[in-house]
Design an enzyme around this catalytic site. Structure first.
Site, PDB file in Angstrom:
ATOM      1  N   THR B  49     -19.131  11.552  33.248  1.00 50.05           N
ATOM      2  CA  THR B  49     -19.756  11.114  31.994  1.00 50.05           C
ATOM      3  C   THR B  49     -21.034  10.355  32.348  1.00 50.05           C
ATOM      4  OG1 THR B  49     -18.747   8.929  31.872  1.00 50.05           O
ATOM      5  CG2 THR B  49     -17.414  10.770  31.087  1.00 50.05           C
ATOM      6  N   CYS B  50     -21.679   9.809  31.322  1.00 47.87           N
ATOM      7  CA  CYS B  50     -22.909   9.043  31.582  1.00 47.87           C
ATOM      8  C   CYS B  50     -22.611   7.834  32.479  1.00 47.87           C
ATOM      9  CB  CYS B  50     -23.499   8.487  30.302  1.00 47.87           C
ATOM     10  SG  CYS B  50     -23.491   9.587  28.959  1.00 47.87           S
ATOM     11  N   ASN B  51     -21.425   7.287  32.313  1.00 42.99           N
ATOM     12  CA  ASN B  51     -21.129   6.021  32.973  1.00 42.99           C
ATOM     13  C   ASN B  51     -20.283   6.138  34.218  1.00 42.99           C
ATOM     14  OD1 ASN B  51     -22.496   4.640  30.985  1.00 42.99           O
ATOM     15  ND2 ASN B  51     -20.693   4.584  29.666  1.00 42.99           N
ATOM     16  N   ARG B  52     -19.731   7.320  34.460  1.00 42.59           N
ATOM     17  CA  ARG B  52     -18.862   7.434  35.638  1.00 42.59           C
ATOM     18  C   ARG B  52     -18.758   8.868  36.128  1.00 42.59           C
ATOM     19  NH1 ARG B  52     -14.731   4.496  35.057  1.00 42.59           N
ATOM     20  NH2 ARG B  52     -15.498   3.445  33.197  1.00 42.59           N
ATOM     21  N   PRO B 114     -14.412   4.420  21.700  1.00 46.94           N
ATOM     22  CA  PRO B 114     -13.468   5.536  21.601  1.00 46.94           C
ATOM     23  C   PRO B 114     -13.882   6.817  22.332  1.00 46.94           C
ATOM     24  CG  PRO B 114     -14.741   5.341  19.593  1.00 46.94           C
ATOM     25  CD  PRO B 114     -15.231   4.273  20.512  1.00 46.94           C
ATOM     26  N   GLN B 115     -15.157   6.911  22.739  1.00 45.19           N
ATOM     27  CA  GLN B 115     -15.631   8.186  23.284  1.00 45.19           C
ATOM     28  C   GLN B 115     -14.945   8.594  24.574  1.00 45.19           C
ATOM     29  OE1 GLN B 115     -17.459   5.629  22.359  1.00 45.19           O
ATOM     30  NE2 GLN B 115     -19.442   6.219  21.561  1.00 45.19           N
ATOM     31  N   GLN B 119     -13.750  12.237  26.300  1.00 43.82           N
ATOM     32  CA  GLN B 119     -14.363  12.762  27.524  1.00 43.82           C
ATOM     33  C   GLN B 119     -13.299  13.069  28.589  1.00 43.82           C
ATOM     34  OE1 GLN B 119     -17.008   9.432  27.876  1.00 43.82           O
ATOM     35  NE2 GLN B 119     -18.778  10.603  27.163  1.00 43.82           N
ATOM     36  N   GLY B 188     -30.566  16.845  21.435  1.00 43.74           N
ATOM     37  CA  GLY B 188     -29.229  17.136  21.945  1.00 43.74           C
ATOM     38  C   GLY B 188     -28.203  16.890  20.873  1.00 43.74           C
ATOM     39  N   ALA B 189     -27.126  17.604  20.963  1.00 46.77           N
ATOM     40  CA  ALA B 189     -26.084  17.473  19.939  1.00 46.77           C
ATOM     41  C   ALA B 189     -24.749  17.162  20.588  1.00 46.77           C
ATOM     42  CB  ALA B 189     -26.022  18.750  19.110  1.00 46.77           C
TER      43      ALA B 189
END
Lengths: 262, 420
Positions: B49-52, B114-115, B119, B188-189
């Site tokens: 993901t963006c963070n990991r 919650p995302q 993911q 982006g969607a």
């Protein structure tokens, strides 16, 4: 009275810095200081029996009161605690200068009501420029933090857009009132028979300030300079203005003859 | 059985490192296949993901997490030396607990957002499709989703959460003030894009324009929120007009750079433009922030905003941590129990096979005995094997109870028939 007011303002400022969450405390403390400040101004007028437009002390005191009032207005009208806190020390410095400045040069009442009107307009303009200065400093600070992405604690500060808009308004009010103040003198000179208008250092300084802020507003409204450029105009403009005031007061001993000047 | 977890996150690595290690969804099946080919694990799951970027592998009991970490670094084209300080390693219960914490949003940049659960579910689906998983990860992931659900329903953590999208909106407001009547461009969607759009509209956004590499997706997305869709080629024109632009794509390269943005800003007369890059790898070049009027933020910047609600979320997070600890213990015992039962079953079968083989070898002698004696000898052989196995098996169960997997494995290995 000025010294007592200054001491109370200092308490209010310290209160604000050390306990920013205590929202009621500072307006109350500063309010008490402002009452004392105003009482000192009124008492001087009562004792002299006239409006002391030729007194540098009284003039600076009046300007300080306008700046403190501007600080309170900023806090209430636009919820700009930080900008208000920045503006208050400017008022305090002016009050300190008022406390040590010389009193009236003559015992005579001003020959016309145009002079107090002129002084009121000019001082309102100067107070507005002081407000624009504090808004500009805060704008540059918030912008720098955002650019550096140091976001902690920024939520307590106003948005850049709000600061930019308030800065524009303060500059516009300052410019209009400064113009009005100058116009009043011109109109008065035209009404006096056989008047021989004489431009002194204060007039030149005022013209320089007027040109600077006219350029700032032109750049903003016509050329679209906003944000950082407008804030730099505000900071440099007021710094120059302060230097001019000090220069005129110290090197030339007064404004149009305040404090014993020729 | 051992469960390993290695990875980098916003806690340990800057975005420059994370974007190197990131694996796009297109590349994920290939990476998982390669991982198994390189004997890094029998089962594998990759969360990017963006963070990991995290790799979970099920492997032999004494497998080395450093080897897996080295593989992750090499896959991102980084040397072990440069990546090592950023990569964390977990094994066994710690790996399990970490996964539970990640899925429950306790390790998120914004705790409670919650995302992350979505993911993790996507990553799991891709691992399933890539046939990279087996019975252990099936069990682990069932428990992971159960824990995440418990945390969300039994604690207040979700209520106190500030999502990534909402944090982006807060940043926009710090520059622009009110969002009433403002316009935004969403490039982006993706999932983050949807959250951002929702938050922007909640805060009074006047106009939302969506552009996407696939125009149909942009249209679908725009219709969902009452915005308008534009082609990707029109992005520069809209950058000139809007107040906020957010990128949340999986493009994997820079879409907005300084050279392109400088003339746009001149035409805007340096009117403030907030750029929020939610993509990893990044879509908006970092140096655009040097342009006057441009305020660029990326996912790392949201950490600071997220910290605001940290105190409020602390109590909820403590309750969630208790659930995670309890569930980790329960799940790990279950996994060990299953492994142990399997191993005990195998050992019992192995012991019985030896017994039968020995009886078979003595077949000619036993043939001479009458059926009652043969039956007695067979019962005695069974009893001997059972009594021999009883002590070690009791010990194995006790070790499993204590969670001492190393001793357990040594014990089980000692009884394994090397020839079988």
């Amino acid at each position: 009275m000025f010294i007592a007011a200054l001491a109370i303002y200092t308490v209010g400022l310290v209160f604000r810095i050390r306990d920013p969450e205590h929202r009621l405390a500072r307006p109350l403390v500063v309010g008490v200081g402002a009452v004392l400040h105003l009482a000192g101004m009124v008492m001087a007028v009562v004792l002299a029996g006239r409006v002391l437009t030729d007194s540098m002390s009284w003039g600076l005191g009046a300007l300080a009161l306008l700046v403190v009032g501007g600080s309170s207005f900023l806090r209430r009208a636009a919820s700009m605690e930080a900008a208000s806190t920045l503006l208050l020390p400017i008022g305090m410095l002016l009050l300190l200068a008022a406390a040590v400045a010389p009193g009236p040069t003559t015992a005579e009442e001003a020959s016309t009501v145009w002079i107090p009107v002129h002084v009121a307009f000019i001082f309102t303009g100067l107070a507005s420029f002081a407000a624009a200065f504090s808004l500009s400093v805060l704008y540059l600070f918030v912008r720098r933090r955002l650019k550096q992405r140091r976001l902690d604690g920024l939520a307590r500060l106003p948005s850049l857009d709000a600061l930019d808009t308030a800065n524009l308004r303060a500059m516009a009010v300052g410019f209009v009132t400064l113009t009005a103040g100058a116009a009043v003198v011109v109109v008065w000179a035209l009404t006096v028979p056989d008047a021989e208008p004489e431009a002194d250092i204060t007039v030149y300084a005022t013209v320089a300030v007027w040109v600077w802020y006219a350029a700032a507003l032109h750049a903003r409204l016509v050329a679209g300079w906003r944000g950082r450029q407008a804030a730099i105009f505000g900071v440099v403009g007021f710094a120059g203005l302060a230097l001019l005031l000090i220069g005129v007061a110290v090197a030339f001993q007064g404004f149009h003859g305040f404090g014993g000047a020729p | 059985m051992n469960l390993l977890a290695v990875g980098v996150s916003h806690h340990t690595a800057p975005v420059e490192v994370r974007e190197r290690l990131a694996v796009g969804s297109d590349a994920l099946p290939r990476v998982l296949q390669q991982l198994r080919q390189d004997h890094m694990g029998d089962e594998a799951l990759l969360i990017s993901t963006c963070n990991r970027v995290e790799l979970y592998a099920v492997s032999e009991a004494n497998s080395d997490p450093d080897r897996l970490a080295g593989w992750l670094a090499a896959n991102g084209g980084l040397s072990s030396r440069s990546a090592d300080p950023h990569i964390y390693r977990f094994a066994r219960q710690d790996a399990l607990k970490h996964l539970f914490r990640v899925a429950s949003s306790l390790d998120s940049m914004v705790i409670g957002e919650p995302q992350i659960l979505g993911q993790v579910k996507d990553s799991w689906r891709q691992a399933l499709e890539s046939q990279a998983v087996g019975p252990v990860l099936h069990r682990v992931m069932d428990s992971t989703f159960h824990v995440a659900k418990r945390v969300r329903t039994e604690t207040e953590i979700g209520r106190e959460a500030v999502s990534v999208g909402r944090s982006g909106v807060e940043l926009a407001r710090q520059v622009l003030g009110s969002l009433n009547g403002r316009s935004a461009l969403l490039v982006g969607a993706g999932a983050h894009g949807k959250l951002v759009a929702r938050s922007l509209l909640d805060f009074g956004l006047g106009e939302l324009v969506v552009c996407n590499r696939t125009f149909a997706k942009a249209v679908e997305f725009a219709e969902l929120f009452g915005g308008s869709a534009v082609h990707m080629e029109e992005m520069p024109r809209y950058l000139e007009r809007v107040d906020i632009a957010m990128a949340s794509t999986g493009a994997g390269h820079i879409l907005v750079n300084r050279a392109d943005l400088a003339p746009i800003m001149r035409r805007r007369r340096y009117r403030s433009l907030v750029l929020i890059d939610l993509s990893v790898p990044r879509n908006i070049a970092p140096d655009v922030n040097d342009l006057d009027g441009v305020f660029r933020f990326d996912v790392d910047d949201l950490v600071q905003l997220a910290a605001k609600g940290a105190e409020r979320r602390k109590a909820a997070a403590e309750a969630a941590e208790r659930i995670v600890a309890e569930e980790t213990d329960r799940c790990w015992r279950m996994l060990l129990g299953e492994t142990l039962n399997k191993e005990i079953g195998a050992l019992a079968r192995s012991g019985d096979a030896i017994r039968k083989a020995e009886l078979e070898r003595a077949h000619t002698v036993l043939e001479k005995l009458d059926p009652a004696d043969r039956k007695a000898i067979e019962a005695m052989s069974k009893a001997i094997v059972k009594k021999l196995m009883h002590g070690p098996m009791s010990q194995a169960r006790a070790l499993a109870e204590e969670g001492d997997t190393d001793s357990l494995q040594i014990l089980l290995n000692a009884f394994k028939n090397r020839d079988s």
